[in-house]
Design an enzyme around this catalytic site. Structure first.
Site, PDB file in Angstrom:
ATOM      1  N   ARG A   1       1.035  -1.475  -0.021  1.00  0.00           N
ATOM      2  CA  ARG A   1      -0.091  -0.470  -0.461  1.00  0.00           C
ATOM      3  C   ARG A   1       0.675   1.426  -0.087  1.00  0.00           C
ATOM      4  NH1 ARG A   1      -5.564  -0.616   1.743  1.00  0.00           N
ATOM      5  NH2 ARG A   1      -6.544  -2.258   1.402  1.00  0.00           N
TER       6      ARG A   1
ATOM      7  N   ARG B   1      -3.287   6.665   1.458  1.00  0.00           N
ATOM      8  CA  ARG B   1      -4.313   8.053   1.929  1.00  0.00           C
ATOM      9  C   ARG B   1      -3.319   8.909   2.799  1.00  0.00           C
ATOM     10  NH1 ARG B   1      -8.849   4.891   3.461  1.00  0.00           N
ATOM     11  NH2 ARG B   1      -7.339   3.348   3.471  1.00  0.00           N
TER      12      ARG B   1
ATOM     13  N   ARG C   1      -6.907  11.639  -5.892  1.00  0.00           N
ATOM     14  CA  ARG C   1      -8.527  11.266  -5.387  1.00  0.00           C
ATOM     15  C   ARG C   1      -8.600  12.009  -5.723  1.00  0.00           C
ATOM     16  NH1 ARG C   1     -10.624   8.710  -0.822  1.00  0.00           N
ATOM     17  NH2 ARG C   1     -12.315   7.542  -1.413  1.00  0.00           N
TER      18      ARG C   1
ATOM     19  N   ASP D   1      -6.987  -2.827  -7.130  1.00  0.00           N
ATOM     20  CA  ASP D   1      -7.128  -3.218  -6.042  1.00  0.00           C
ATOM     21  C   ASP D   1      -7.388  -4.972  -5.861  1.00  0.00           C
ATOM     22  OD1 ASP D   1      -8.636  -2.279  -2.561  1.00  0.00           O
ATOM     23  OD2 ASP D   1      -9.569  -4.117  -3.341  1.00  0.00           O
TER      24      ASP D   1
ATOM     25  N   TYR E   1     -14.787 -11.609   0.199  1.00  0.00           N
ATOM     26  CA  TYR E   1     -15.243 -10.324   0.112  1.00  0.00           C
ATOM     27  C   TYR E   1     -17.015 -10.751  -0.861  1.00  0.00           C
ATOM     28  CZ  TYR E   1     -11.920  -7.605   2.388  1.00  0.00           C
ATOM     29  OH  TYR E   1     -10.952  -7.316   3.501  1.00  0.00           O
TER      30      TYR E   1
HETATM   31  O1  CP3 Z   1      -0.336  -1.933  -2.527  1.00  0.00           O
HETATM   32  C1  CP3 Z   1      -0.057  -1.098  -3.286  1.00  0.00           C
HETATM   33  O2  CP3 Z   1       0.186   0.450  -2.850  1.00  0.00           O
HETATM   34  C2  CP3 Z   1      -1.445  -1.491  -4.792  1.00  0.00           C
HETATM   35  C3  CP3 Z   1      -2.893  -1.296  -4.754  1.00  0.00           C
HETATM   36  C4  CP3 Z   1      -3.097  -1.972  -3.309  1.00  0.00           C
HETATM   37  C5  CP3 Z   1      -5.289  -1.547  -2.716  1.00  0.00           C
HETATM   38  N1  CP3 Z   1      -5.768  -2.102  -2.532  1.00  0.00           N
HETATM   39  C6  CP3 Z   1      -5.212  -0.073  -2.743  1.00  0.00           C
HETATM   40  C7  CP3 Z   1      -6.523   0.370  -1.959  1.00  0.00           C
HETATM   41  C8  CP3 Z   1      -3.252  -3.102  -3.327  1.00  0.00           C
HETATM   42  C9  CP3 Z   1      -1.845  -4.803  -3.098  1.00  0.00           C
HETATM   43  C10 CP3 Z   1      -4.853  -3.763  -2.090  1.00  0.00           C
HETATM   44  C11 CP3 Z   1      -4.529  -4.801  -2.217  1.00  0.00           C
HETATM   45  C12 CP3 Z   1      -5.751  -4.959  -1.018  1.00  0.00           C
HETATM   46  N2  CP3 Z   1      -7.692  -4.631  -1.004  1.00  0.00           N
HETATM   47  C13 CP3 Z   1      -6.030  -5.912   0.037  1.00  0.00           C
HETATM   48  C14 CP3 Z   1      -4.837  -7.020   0.042  1.00  0.00           C
HETATM   49  C15 CP3 Z   1      -4.273  -6.453   0.538  1.00  0.00           C
HETATM   50  C16 CP3 Z   1      -4.544  -5.991   2.347  1.00  0.00           C
HETATM   51  O3  CP3 Z   1      -4.432  -4.645   2.806  1.00  0.00           O
HETATM   52  O4  CP3 Z   1      -5.049  -7.102   3.353  1.00  0.00           O
HETATM   53  C17 CP3 Z   1      -7.507  -6.468   0.332  1.00  0.00           C
HETATM   54  C18 CP3 Z   1      -8.251  -6.887   1.257  1.00  0.00           C
HETATM   55  C19 CP3 Z   1      -7.867  -5.054  -0.565  1.00  0.00           C
HETATM   56  C20 CP3 Z   1      -9.075  -4.804   0.204  1.00  0.00           C
HETATM   57  C21 CP3 Z   1      -9.591  -3.364  -0.065  1.00  0.00           C
HETATM   58  N3  CP3 Z   1      -9.562  -2.468  -0.484  1.00  0.00           N
HETATM   59  C22 CP3 Z   1     -10.066  -3.283   1.380  1.00  0.00           C
HETATM   60  C23 CP3 Z   1     -10.424  -3.661   2.819  1.00  0.00           C
HETATM   61  C24 CP3 Z   1      -9.767  -1.317   1.355  1.00  0.00           C
HETATM   62  C25 CP3 Z   1     -10.517  -0.592   2.224  1.00  0.00           C
HETATM   63  C26 CP3 Z   1      -9.532  -0.316   3.162  1.00  0.00           C
HETATM   64  C27 CP3 Z   1      -8.644   0.973   3.218  1.00  0.00           C
HETATM   65  O5  CP3 Z   1      -7.942   0.579   3.234  1.00  0.00           O
HETATM   66  O6  CP3 Z   1      -9.446   1.611   3.082  1.00  0.00           O
HETATM   67  C28 CP3 Z   1      -9.872  -1.093   0.100  1.00  0.00           C
HETATM   68  C29 CP3 Z   1      -9.487   0.094  -0.862  1.00  0.00           C
HETATM   69  C30 CP3 Z   1      -7.945   0.342  -0.958  1.00  0.00           C
HETATM   70  N4  CP3 Z   1      -7.418  -0.313  -1.704  1.00  0.00           N
HETATM   71  C31 CP3 Z   1      -7.325   1.820  -0.644  1.00  0.00           C
HETATM   72  C32 CP3 Z   1      -6.308   1.712  -1.231  1.00  0.00           C
HETATM   73  C33 CP3 Z   1      -4.752   2.795  -1.449  1.00  0.00           C
HETATM   74  C34 CP3 Z   1      -8.038   2.953  -0.151  1.00  0.00           C
HETATM   75  C35 CP3 Z   1      -8.901   4.054  -0.790  1.00  0.00           C
HETATM   76  C36 CP3 Z   1      -9.042   5.242  -0.912  1.00  0.00           C
HETATM   77  O7  CP3 Z   1      -9.852   5.675   0.082  1.00  0.00           O
HETATM   78  O8  CP3 Z   1      -8.387   5.587  -1.202  1.00  0.00           O
END
Ligand code: CP3
Length: 360
Positions: free
Chosen positions: A25, A29, A38, A75, A151
């Protein structure tokens, strides 16, 4: 051998000093420039599906920190979305999906639809590849079948995975059909990223740590092994990193049986055990607690030194044990990078870091 990118050299089994580093990640943010992009894009999914935006936010952390690898900004849930399931993100709550309820919902999912729908993602991969520095590697990724299925069945995040587990325990044939579809979809999604320019792939099984052993093997290990085999059959030189978060002692089974090149360690995996048990078989990646990065200071320095001290005798990539948290001060990431690559050393514990040539 000497021209290999440091991250790829580590995945190929070399001990690289200073250790290559990227953070799960790393785009997100905690960076003000991400929050600005964003806002401009409108929503998180617009960021993911607009190649120019996806390229831009992927590059943002590289500009600041010069990480050894870029990871595609996307994602894990674009796979079910591409297959035809409704997906949206609610501010402060995370992802929401229209939960699958039975056979008819399973039948409606379509692989050809996904191929078509995810074209912007593959365009983003090609755009990133064209823009990153020569020594930086590009990582593609996907969620593992179990984590993605959780999910799809719960309709979002879950505390107890009651629906997924009731499918697995109560109607295993039906659950197997969903997992098999996700094995196909995930292997295809990763292969398309590789064709577009990804040089390594990581499979995230974020919820691997909730199963009894027999079921971990059937729903986590076997699917990740099957995807790894499919990816390698088409792209034998592309390294595969598996992240079975929470797998505990079963990390050993993953390292020895899944056919992967590296395992990404969650924060709870003991370092000495990983060095002895896992590193003879695969490269290890990890495993700083994201909250230690958020804390910063001497606690961060000590944790970094301990990880590097224990794992850098073998193939190793520095990373977090899970994704970076939105409240992390960006300057703590700078401190981490300086600590790893040499530079100012303000440790209280008397350990000093070796100075290393600055990277471009
Ligand atoms: O690593 C990176 O920089 C690449 C991008 C990336 C994202 N999600 C962007 C993201 C990667 C590799 C993921 C993987 C992901 N997504 C997982 C597996 C890894 C982990 O964290 O366990 C999972 C379970 C998800 C599903 C997901 N996407 C969730 C549960 C959420 C909400 C939680 C949160 O942090 O808000 C997301 C949203 C998400 N995916 C964001 C980002 C940058 C936040 C979105 C935002 O509000 O800008």
């Amino acid at each position: 051998m000497t021209d290999q990118k440091p991250f790829l050299a580590a995945l190929a089994g070399q001990s690289v000093s200073p250790p290559p580093v990227w953070l799960m990640r790393q785009a997100g943010r905690y960076l003000p420039e991400y929050r600005a992009s964003r806002k401009e894009a409108g929503s998180f999914l617009d960021l993911c599906y607009t190649p120019d935006f996806a390229v831009e936010v992927t590059l943002q952390p590289l500009r600041r920190y010069g990480f050894d690898a870029a990871i595609l900004f996307s994602d894990i849930l674009v796979v079910p979305h591409g297959l035809g399931q409704k997906l949206w993100f609610v501010e402060g709550e995370g992802p929401k999906l229209e939960a699958l309820t039975g056979e008819a919902d399973l039948e409606a999912l379509s692989l050809p639809r996904m191929e078509e729908a995810l074209q912007p993602v593959y365009q983003a991969v090609a755009g990133i590849k064209a823009a990153i520095p020569e020594s930086t590697a590009l990582i593609g990724f996907a969620g593992a079948p179990w984590t993605v299925a959780s999910y799809m069945l719960e309709g979002g995040s879950s505390k107890d995975f009651a629906t997924g587990k009731s499918w697995a325990y109560g109607t295993p044939e039906r659950f197997q059909r969903l997992i098999d579809l996700l094995i196909e979809a995930t292997a295809q999604h990763l292969s398309r990223q590789i064709v577009a320019g990804a040089e390594a792939v990581q499979i995230f099984d974020s919820w691997a740590g909730v199963w009894p052993e027999r079921h971990f093997r059937r729903w986590c290990l076997e699917p990740m092994k099957a995807i790894t085999a499919k990816v390698k059959a088409a792209h034998p030189d592309i390294p595969v990193i598996l992240f079975p978060r929470g797998a505990g002692l079963l990390y050993e089974a993953v390292a020895k049986e899944a056919g992967c090149d590296a395992v990404s360690l969650d924060t709870t995996v003991p370092l000495g055990w990983a060095a002895k048990t896992l590193q003879p078989h695969v490269c290890v990646q990890g495993n700083l607690d994201p909250l230690q990065l958020m804390a910063g200071g001497a606690e961060l320095d000590r944790a970094v030194d301990e990880i590097v001290g224990t794992l850098s005798g073998g193939p190793f990539v520095f990373n977090l044990g899970h994704g970076i948290l939105p409240k992390t001060p960006p300057e703590h990431v700078s401190r981490l990078i300086e600590r790893l690559r040499g530079g100012s050393n303000t440790a209280e514990n008397g350990l000093s870091t070796q100075s290393a040539p600055a990277t471009a």
